[in-house]
Design a protein around this motif. Structure first.
Motif, PDB file in Angstrom:
ATOM      1  N   THR A  87      -8.056   9.462 -12.620  1.00 50.73           N
ATOM      2  CA  THR A  87      -7.960   7.511 -12.250  1.00 50.73           C
ATOM      3  C   THR A  87      -7.455   6.964 -12.604  1.00 50.73           C
ATOM      4  OG1 THR A  87     -10.562   7.863 -11.113  1.00 50.73           O
ATOM      5  CG2 THR A  87      -9.978   4.996 -11.401  1.00 50.73           C
TER       6      THR A  87
ATOM      7  N   ARG B 162      -1.974  -1.221  -3.494  1.00 50.25           N
ATOM      8  CA  ARG B 162      -3.364  -0.417  -2.554  1.00 50.25           C
ATOM      9  C   ARG B 162      -3.310   1.616  -2.906  1.00 50.25           C
ATOM     10  NH1 ARG B 162      -6.628  -3.549  -2.783  1.00 50.25           N
ATOM     11  NH2 ARG B 162      -7.986  -4.713  -1.154  1.00 50.25           N
TER      12      ARG B 162
ATOM     13  N   TRP C 217      -2.898   5.751  -1.957  1.00 45.72           N
ATOM     14  CA  TRP C 217      -3.988   6.509  -1.383  1.00 45.72           C
ATOM     15  C   TRP C 217      -3.470   7.554  -1.924  1.00 45.72           C
ATOM     16  CZ3 TRP C 217      -2.701   3.196   2.747  1.00 45.72           C
ATOM     17  CH2 TRP C 217      -3.637   2.099   2.749  1.00 45.72           C
ATOM     18  N   VAL C 218      -4.132   8.970  -2.630  1.00 48.10           N
ATOM     19  CA  VAL C 218      -3.870  10.272  -2.470  1.00 48.10           C
ATOM     20  C   VAL C 218      -4.042  10.855  -1.391  1.00 48.10           C
ATOM     21  CG1 VAL C 218      -3.752  11.878  -4.265  1.00 48.10           C
ATOM     22  CG2 VAL C 218      -3.953   9.500  -5.228  1.00 48.10           C
ATOM     23  N   ARG C 219      -2.967  12.108  -1.096  1.00 43.23           N
ATOM     24  CA  ARG C 219      -3.193  12.783  -0.366  1.00 43.23           C
ATOM     25  C   ARG C 219      -2.515  14.487  -0.407  1.00 43.23           C
ATOM     26  NH1 ARG C 219      -5.803   9.039   2.012  1.00 43.23           N
ATOM     27  NH2 ARG C 219      -5.432   7.811   3.321  1.00 43.23           N
TER      28      ARG C 219
ATOM     29  N   ASP D  52      -7.775  15.689  -5.004  1.00 42.52           N
ATOM     30  CA  ASP D  52      -8.728  15.353  -5.532  1.00 42.52           C
ATOM     31  C   ASP D  52      -8.975  15.398  -7.488  1.00 42.52           C
ATOM     32  OD1 ASP D  52      -9.952  14.828  -3.229  1.00 42.52           O
ATOM     33  OD2 ASP D  52     -11.283  17.283  -3.157  1.00 42.52           O
TER      34      ASP D  52
ATOM     35  N   GLN E 297      -4.266   7.497 -11.233  1.00 43.46           N
ATOM     36  CA  GLN E 297      -3.431   6.112 -10.638  1.00 43.46           C
ATOM     37  C   GLN E 297      -3.158   5.093 -11.130  1.00 43.46           C
ATOM     38  OE1 GLN E 297      -6.508   6.861  -7.359  1.00 43.46           O
ATOM     39  NE2 GLN E 297      -7.095   8.686  -8.119  1.00 43.46           N
TER      40      GLN E 297
ATOM     41  N   SER F 204       1.084  -1.540  -0.046  1.00 39.05           N
ATOM     42  CA  SER F 204       0.305  -0.419   0.176  1.00 39.05           C
ATOM     43  C   SER F 204       1.064   1.326   0.460  1.00 39.05           C
ATOM     44  CB  SER F 204      -1.110   0.054   1.629  1.00 39.05           C
ATOM     45  OG  SER F 204      -1.755  -1.123   0.809  1.00 39.05           O
TER      46      SER F 204
ATOM     47  N   VAL G 283       1.191   5.744  -0.391  1.00 39.73           N
ATOM     48  CA  VAL G 283       0.654   7.070  -0.141  1.00 39.73           C
ATOM     49  C   VAL G 283       1.940   8.365  -1.344  1.00 39.73           C
ATOM     50  CG1 VAL G 283       0.204   8.982   1.196  1.00 39.73           C
ATOM     51  CG2 VAL G 283       0.354   6.725   2.278  1.00 39.73           C
TER      52      VAL G 283
END
Length: 474
Positions: free
Chosen positions: A435, A457, A459-461, A431, A438, A422, A424
């Motif tokens: 997609t 996995r 995750w975009v922060r 936002d 990603q 996973s 980050v």
């Protein structure tokens, strides 16, 4: 040395209810329908500080033909042969039935320690049944309520006596052998215990899932080298998820056989719903999931849904194409299967695909090699420095698109955890990151760092590099 306790009796007397009570959690399916349990189930039982090996069994049926009930009876007889203590359960409210009497005759021939357990003994309705129980010839019955937990003190005394007898016998055996081996027995026993003690980190939980009659139980029987699970031409034989410990090349593998999972629209009966729910829980607790396909009907809609479920749960997946011995043009079929796997399951690109025959035992080593390889991928860790050098090249080769006239900036990437891998990514406008981009990152991670098959996995922060010195942005 562990004592093995088997719970036996005719159908629907409450064996699985007592099994769940002694294990401390509901792992055996319980329903009012007779004959819910079919395979023998094993777990660690406990009463206070006592620990023992506990076996749940199918309800005894007085048949000896080739029927499913006869095969269930063989599983019960195997449990009786393994156990030091037999808990022969009857229904105190129903009294002694002809099937109870027939089973009592079988147990007397087994030459085992048998204790008569009168379940559902709460209330006055059980008094007549308790008196009838003496006629079975096993002495005074132990009144019990498995549902309410009454009477466990008597069970404690029964098991404690068996544990003491086994430990005394083991001590005498060691004493008798001391002069013969001419070594320091104390040191040797301690060393053996240390060597044989199971290390939880060595366990690998592998769930075998698939549609009904795909050959899951047959494969596990072939792996462990015995008829441990019920098999046959009937679809849907397995109901409970059965854990079978097994060792392969020094590694302890917890094989979990599961009930066949049909499309939700076809699952109507309550018992099948319970069995399917049990199978789905097994996926959640597994580390590696082997999805069994029937080579004569591969990649049906339900197979794809199961694969997607495994991916959503974050488990490593292997596709095992069973009944390969029935395929005539193996080369063309294998090429078609690999193409279909890539096309139908793009979210887990590179899933290991192994062809085998559970019935004949072909390609078992290939399956085990694939399991250990996918385990490494599932546990992979990648350093932050390597990830950020890779991210710089990915962004330079294919920059993220501009959204509303403003270009997105990918500033930093790190691995948050493994099992599954996973990551980050810190981005200026998380936002707005498409997609498709990603997916581009995920596919790049899979290809560059050799992560085939396992779910990834991402995750975009928002924000800057959290590890950069204050006042300095990267």
């Amino acid at each position: 040395m562990s004592v093995t306790v088997a719970i036996v009796g005719r159908p629907n007397v409450g064996k699985s209810t007592l099994f769940n009570r002694l294990v401390g959690r509901k792992i055996a399916l319980v329903d009012d329908t007779p004959g819910v349990t079919r395979d023998r189930r094993e777990a660690e039982g406990r009463i206070s500080e006592l620990r023992f090996r506990l076996l749940d069994t199918a309800g005894f049926e007085d048949v000896s033909d080739d029927s499913l009930e006869a095969r269930m009876r063989l599983q019960t007889e195997a449990a009786i042969a393994e156990a030091e203590v037999i808990l022969f359960m009857i229904d105190a409210r129903a009294g002694v039935t002809p099937l109870d009497e027939r089973f009592a005759q079988l147990l007397r021939k087994a030459n085992k320690r048998v204790h008569l357990i009168a379940n559902k003994a709460e209330g006055k309705a059980a008094q007549a049944g308790l008196m009838e129980a003496f006629s079975l010839g096993f002495g005074e019955p132990v009144p019990l309520s498995a549902e309410h937990g009454e009477g466990l003190g008597d069970l404690y005394n029964i098991v404690a006596e068996a544990v003491e007898a086994v430990e005394t016998g083991a001590a005498e055996l060691v004493t008798d052998r001391m002069p013969e081996i001419n070594v320091d027995v104390t040191d040797e026993v301690d060393g053996d215990e240390e060597e044989l003690r199971w290390n939880p980190s060595r366990f690998l939980n592998v769930a075998i899932v698939g549609r009904p009659n795909a050959g899951k139980s047959t494969l596990i029987n072939r792996l462990v080298g015995e008829e441990r699970l019920l098999t046959g031409p009937e679809a849907g034989i397995t109901r409970d998820s059965i854990l079978v410990p097994w060792e392969w090349e020094g590694r302890v593998i917890n094989l979990v056989d599961t009930a066949g999972i049909r499309r939700r629209a076809r699952v109507q009966q309550k018992l099948e719903k319970l069995a399917v729910s049990d199978s789905l829980r097994s996926i959640q607790y597994a580390e590696i999931v082997v999805l069994m396909l029937d080579a004569t009907m591969p990649f049906e809609k339900q197979d794809l849904q199961l694969a997607s479920l495994v991916e959503r749960e974050g488990r490593a997946l292997i596709i095992a194409v069973n009944k390969w011995d029935l395929v005539e043009d193996k080369s063309a079929t294998l090429a078609h299967l690999k193409e279909a796997c890539t096309r139908l399951l793009p979210q887990m690109r590179g899933i290991p695909l192994v062809t085998l025959s559970g019935l004949k035992g072909t390609n078992i080593p290939r399956l085990m090699d694939a399991i250990f390889e996918i385990e490494k991928v599932w546990n992979a860790r990648i350093s932050t420095a390597r990830l950020n050098r890779w991210l710089t090249g990915m962004v330079e080769g294919h920059p993220p698109p501009a959204v509303s006239g403003r270009r997105l900036k990918l500033r930093y990437i790190t691995q948050a955890k493994s099992r599954p891998p996973s990551f980050v990514v810190f981005c200026s406008r998380p936002d707005a990151l498409p997609t498709a981009y990603q997916r581009y990152i995920v596919n790049g991670l899979r290809e560059t760092f050799d992560l085939p098959g396992a779910p990834i996995r991402l995750w975009v922060r928002g924000g800057d590099n959290p590890f950069a010195p204050k006042g300095r942005k990267k």
